[in-house]
Design an enzyme around this catalytic site. Structure first.
Site, PDB file in Angstrom:
ATOM      1  N   CYS A 125      18.869 -19.711  -0.361  1.00 20.52           N
ATOM      2  CA  CYS A 125      18.283 -21.094  -0.418  1.00 20.52           C
ATOM      3  C   CYS A 125      19.596 -21.875  -0.172  1.00 20.52           C
ATOM      4  CB  CYS A 125      18.000 -21.357  -1.926  1.00 20.52           C
ATOM      5  SG  CYS A 125      17.084 -22.759  -2.519  1.00 20.52           S
ATOM      6  N   CYS A 127      20.353 -25.117  -2.056  1.00 21.03           N
ATOM      7  CA  CYS A 127      20.557 -26.002  -3.321  1.00 21.03           C
ATOM      8  C   CYS A 127      22.172 -25.950  -3.550  1.00 21.03           C
ATOM      9  CB  CYS A 127      19.524 -26.035  -4.249  1.00 21.03           C
ATOM     10  SG  CYS A 127      19.218 -24.520  -5.040  1.00 21.03           S
ATOM     11  N   CYS A 135      16.787 -28.013  -1.908  1.00 18.76           N
ATOM     12  CA  CYS A 135      16.741 -26.708  -1.485  1.00 18.76           C
ATOM     13  C   CYS A 135      16.327 -26.646   0.107  1.00 18.76           C
ATOM     14  CB  CYS A 135      15.668 -25.806  -2.149  1.00 18.76           C
ATOM     15  SG  CYS A 135      15.884 -25.707  -3.750  1.00 18.76           S
ATOM     16  N   LYS A 205       6.685 -20.249  -7.371  1.00 16.43           N
ATOM     17  CA  LYS A 205       7.528 -20.813  -8.010  1.00 16.43           C
ATOM     18  C   LYS A 205       7.493 -22.142  -8.697  1.00 16.43           C
ATOM     19  CE  LYS A 205      12.506 -22.011  -7.605  1.00 16.43           C
ATOM     20  NZ  LYS A 205      13.829 -21.757  -6.894  1.00 16.43           N
ATOM     21  N   ARG A 215      21.032 -24.362 -13.199  1.00 20.53           N
ATOM     22  CA  ARG A 215      21.596 -25.375 -12.579  1.00 20.53           C
ATOM     23  C   ARG A 215      23.232 -25.680 -13.030  1.00 20.53           C
ATOM     24  NH1 ARG A 215      15.938 -29.140 -11.996  1.00 20.53           N
ATOM     25  NH2 ARG A 215      15.156 -27.145 -10.953  1.00 20.53           N
ATOM     26  N   ARG A 227      12.516 -31.525  -7.818  1.00 17.98           N
ATOM     27  CA  ARG A 227      11.977 -30.607  -6.846  1.00 17.98           C
ATOM     28  C   ARG A 227      10.319 -30.473  -6.910  1.00 17.98           C
ATOM     29  NH1 ARG A 227      17.119 -28.739  -6.116  1.00 17.98           N
ATOM     30  NH2 ARG A 227      18.268 -27.163  -7.573  1.00 17.98           N
ATOM     31  N   GLU A 243      -0.482 -19.748  -2.598  1.00 15.85           N
ATOM     32  CA  GLU A 243       0.976 -19.797  -2.144  1.00 15.85           C
ATOM     33  C   GLU A 243       1.286 -18.279  -1.832  1.00 15.85           C
ATOM     34  OE1 GLU A 243       3.829 -21.549  -1.434  1.00 15.85           O
ATOM     35  OE2 GLU A 243       3.149 -23.605  -2.384  1.00 15.85           O
ATOM     36  N   LYS A 258       7.783 -16.918 -10.924  1.00 16.76           N
ATOM     37  CA  LYS A 258       9.105 -17.466 -11.792  1.00 16.76           C
ATOM     38  C   LYS A 258       8.578 -18.762 -12.319  1.00 16.76           C
ATOM     39  CE  LYS A 258      13.385 -19.228 -10.368  1.00 16.76           C
ATOM     40  NZ  LYS A 258      14.314 -19.318  -9.221  1.00 16.76           N
ATOM     41  N   SER A 284      16.894 -18.590 -16.548  1.00 16.86           N
ATOM     42  CA  SER A 284      18.008 -19.019 -17.475  1.00 16.86           C
ATOM     43  C   SER A 284      17.472 -19.567 -18.567  1.00 16.86           C
ATOM     44  CB  SER A 284      18.939 -20.162 -16.705  1.00 16.86           C
ATOM     45  OG  SER A 284      18.081 -20.983 -16.431  1.00 16.86           O
ATOM     46  N   TYR A 323      18.937 -11.784 -16.731  1.00 11.77           N
ATOM     47  CA  TYR A 323      20.280 -11.790 -17.319  1.00 11.77           C
ATOM     48  C   TYR A 323      20.504 -10.684 -18.230  1.00 11.77           C
ATOM     49  CZ  TYR A 323      19.636 -16.011 -14.490  1.00 11.77           C
ATOM     50  OH  TYR A 323      19.565 -16.846 -13.296  1.00 11.77           O
TER      51      TYR A 323
HETATM   52  C1  PBG Z   1      17.065 -22.242  -6.811  1.00 15.32           C
HETATM   53  C2  PBG Z   1      17.087 -21.350  -7.613  1.00 15.32           C
HETATM   54  C3  PBG Z   1      16.743 -21.865  -9.115  1.00 15.32           C
HETATM   55  C4  PBG Z   1      16.754 -20.651  -9.940  1.00 15.32           C
HETATM   56  C5  PBG Z   1      16.803 -19.527  -8.868  1.00 15.32           C
HETATM   57  N1  PBG Z   1      17.014 -20.279  -7.734  1.00 15.32           N
HETATM   58  C6  PBG Z   1      16.638 -23.086  -9.809  1.00 15.32           C
HETATM   59  C7  PBG Z   1      16.001 -24.284  -9.091  1.00 15.32           C
HETATM   60  O1  PBG Z   1      14.870 -23.976  -8.272  1.00 15.32           O
HETATM   61  O2  PBG Z   1      16.144 -25.133  -9.691  1.00 15.32           O
HETATM   62  C8  PBG Z   1      16.550 -20.549 -11.304  1.00 15.32           C
HETATM   63  C9  PBG Z   1      16.855 -19.336 -11.793  1.00 15.32           C
HETATM   64  C10 PBG Z   1      17.128 -19.439 -13.388  1.00 15.32           C
HETATM   65  O3  PBG Z   1      16.686 -20.507 -14.050  1.00 15.32           O
HETATM   66  O4  PBG Z   1      17.555 -18.575 -14.143  1.00 15.32           O
HETATM   67  N2  PBG Z   1      16.866 -22.026  -5.346  1.00 15.32           N
END
Ligand code: PBG
Length: 335
Positions: A125, A127, A135, A205, A215, A227, A243, A258, A284, A323
């Site tokens: 990615c 970002c 991204c 996603k 973030r 986004r 998708e 996700k 996260s 995690y």
């Molecule tokens: C960005 C990306 C994100 C996550 C994984 N890859 C964040 C986003 O899209 O803002 C999030 C993972 C997480 O929250 O643990 N390409």
């Protein structure tokens, strides 16, 4: 007097739960350490690990610390890691993402040397590498609004994937959500001879409030806008399947759904429909909320986490990006 027949039947569920061994014998869903993927953050900006406040127990790491962390995960049975990089400098085109000596590329080389059998997956990615935090590549239109430019972004993402493969990555995981990127990445990899490197794509996603702590962790928050023009709307399940279908058609080898908890229905449908190895990303925010509640003594972390892992597998996940990978692997051996 024996009980009437229907009572014999009625007691069946209880009979099957009478003790731990029996419960284990009839359990339909099991979590294995080999199902787990541990996300790790490697930063070029630090000389010593830096804790991420909103994710207790997760730190930004130097390359050397990352190697140690991955080795200790390997020791408890974790077989795969997913790398995110934090570069020293950012620019409009996220060039740190596809630099040969970029932080992820360095980390991959070090990991493959130190723990050769560990499966190294890289997040593909832009970002974390773009100054604007999106991204893909952006442009400011005449209307004063910014736009993410799909096709130029895809070109760069393919470069990122190739540079990760060249550094020794075993698998690449594009998380940008640009259209056509799986096909572009596949062609670019094949053209460079990386025909055996699978693509695990973030097929569905969603634009989510649960990415907040990430973030902070990856220092990749958008500097303007959000986004929602490229990530999916949480109300759309059929779109998630479309998708995923596109990614499958473009030759994705594995799919990711996700976030996890709020999207178990999507996970189930993606798995049922395509039958590819399917991963769920336990993101996260899901991590942070359980950590916070556990810290307050409001719930038991281990019980809640194991229940959550089981629910992912029950909903169709073959793999879980989490995690908690190390803790779960450890808890499994203690059981
Ligand atoms: C960005 C990306 C994100 C996550 C994984 N890859 C964040 C986003 O899209 O803002 C999030 C993972 C997480 O929250 O643990 N390409």
């Amino acid at each position: 007097m024996p009980p009437p027949f229907d009572l014999h039947l009625a007691r069946r569920p209880r009979r099957l739960r009478a003790n731990a061994a029996l419960r284990e014998l009839v359990r339909e869903t099991v979590v294995r350490a080999a199902d787990l993927i541990l996300p790790l953050f490697v930063s070029e900006k630090i000389t010593v690990r830096r804790p991420i406040t909103s994710m207790p127990g997760v730190d930004q790491l130097t390359v050397a610390e990352l190697v140690q962390e991955a080795a200790s995960a390997w020791e408890v049975g974790v077989r795969a890691v997913l790398l995110f990089g934090i570069p020293t400098g950012k620019d409009e085109r996220g060039s740190g993402a596809y630099a040969d000596d970029g932080v992820v590329q360095q980390a991959v080389r070090a990991l493959k040397k130190a723990v050769p059998d560990l499966l190294v997956i890289t997040d593909v990615c832009l970002c974390e590498y773009t100054s604007h935090g999106h991204c893909g590549v952006t442009e400011c239109g005449e209307d004063g609004d910014f736009h993410v430019l799909n096709d130029p972004s895809v070109e760069l993402l393919a470069r990122v994937a190739v540079s990760h493969a060249a550094a020794g990555a075993d698998l690449v995981a594009p998380s940008d959500m640009m259209d056509g990127r799986v096909r572009a990445i596949r062609s670019a990899l094949d053209a460079r001879g990386f025909t055996n490197i699978p693509i695990m794509s973030y097929a569905s996603k969603f634009a989510s409030g649960f990415y907040g702590p990430f973030r902070e962790a990856a220092e990749g928050a958008p500097q303007f806008g959000d986004r929602r023009t490229y990530q999916m709307d949480s109300g759309n399940a059929r779109e998630a399947l479309r998708e995923a279908a596109t990614d499958v058609e473009e030759s994705a080898d594995m799919l990711i759904v996700k976030p996890g908890l709020p999207y178990l229905d999507i996970l189930w449908r993606v798995k049922e429909k395509f039958g590819l190895p399917t991963a769920v990303y336990n993101v996260s925010g899901e991590y942070a909320m359980i950590k916070a509640a556990a810290e307050k003594g409001w719930l038991d972390e281990r019980t809640a986490v194991m229940e959550m892992m089981t629910s992912f597998k029950r909903a169709g996940a073959d793999l879980i990006i989490t995690y908690w990978a190390r803790d779960v692997a450890r808890w499994l051996t203690e059981q």
